[in-house]
Each structure stands twice: as C-alpha cells, then as structure tokens.
Design a protein around this motif. Structure first.
Motif: not given
Length: 114
Positions: A59, A79-80, A98
């Motif tokens: 994440v 990236t979450l 993501r």
C-alpha cells in the motif's frame, strides 16, 4: 506478482495511528522518512517500522528521487486508493484499490522486485 495482505493485516494497518498518518501524507506527494517523522511527530525507527509493514502490504512503495546535486533520496508514496469491506453470510471480505502508477514508476518498482 504481489500477494494480497490478509484482512487482519489491512485492519491492523488502518488501526495504527502512524500508518494512517503515513498513508495520508504520502497520498498527496512522496515523502522521505525524515519528512514523515516530522509530519507524524514520530521517531525515525517508528516510521521505518511502519513503512516496512505498509510496503509488505503493497500500500506504499519506495522510489529513488535523484537530486541535481548528485545525491539521491529514498521517498515513499501511497499506492492505496480505497478499501472496501463487506459483511455477508460467509463473513468479512475486502477489496483494495490501488492508485495508478505512471509507467516509469511501475517499471522501476517491478525491476526492484526482481
């Protein structure tokens, strides 16, 4: 290919004040561990432990930022994008969404995983 983290891992990460603060801060722009320590009012060792857990859950990802003076910084970016949690007759299920990475960042990250 990255294995999705368990539901327990996702819930534990989101329950952690520092992990949430790191995700929120790096959602806007990538930051160094030192910047995150200042932002989160935490020690560097606390930040590195949380970053390790967040990276293991995929994440957050690590990047290298090249500076004009020839030095390099390690920066971290969330990236979450979303977490969807559902409860039905079979119990809890979840789905992580993501953020899209640009092509250069994705190739760099994939190369680093080799």
């Amino acid at each position: 290919m990255t294995t999705e983290p368990s539901l327990e891992t996702v819930v534990a990460l989101l329950d952690d004040e520092y992990a949430r603060s790191i995700l929120e801060a790096t959602c806007e722009e990538p930051m160094t561990a030192t910047q995150l320590a200042d932002h989160c009012d935490a020690s560097l060792s606390t930040i590195y432990r949380r970053l390790e857990r967040l990276e293991a859950a995929d994440v957050v990802h690590e990047q290298t930022r090249i500076r004009e003076d020839g030095n390099h910084d390690t920066i971290y970016a969330a990236t979450l994008a979303e977490v969807h949690l559902r409860l039905d007759d079979d119990g809890f299920t979840y789905e992580l969404t993501r953020r899209d990475e640009d092509v250069v960042d994705r190739l760099y990250r994939l190369w680093g995983e080799l």
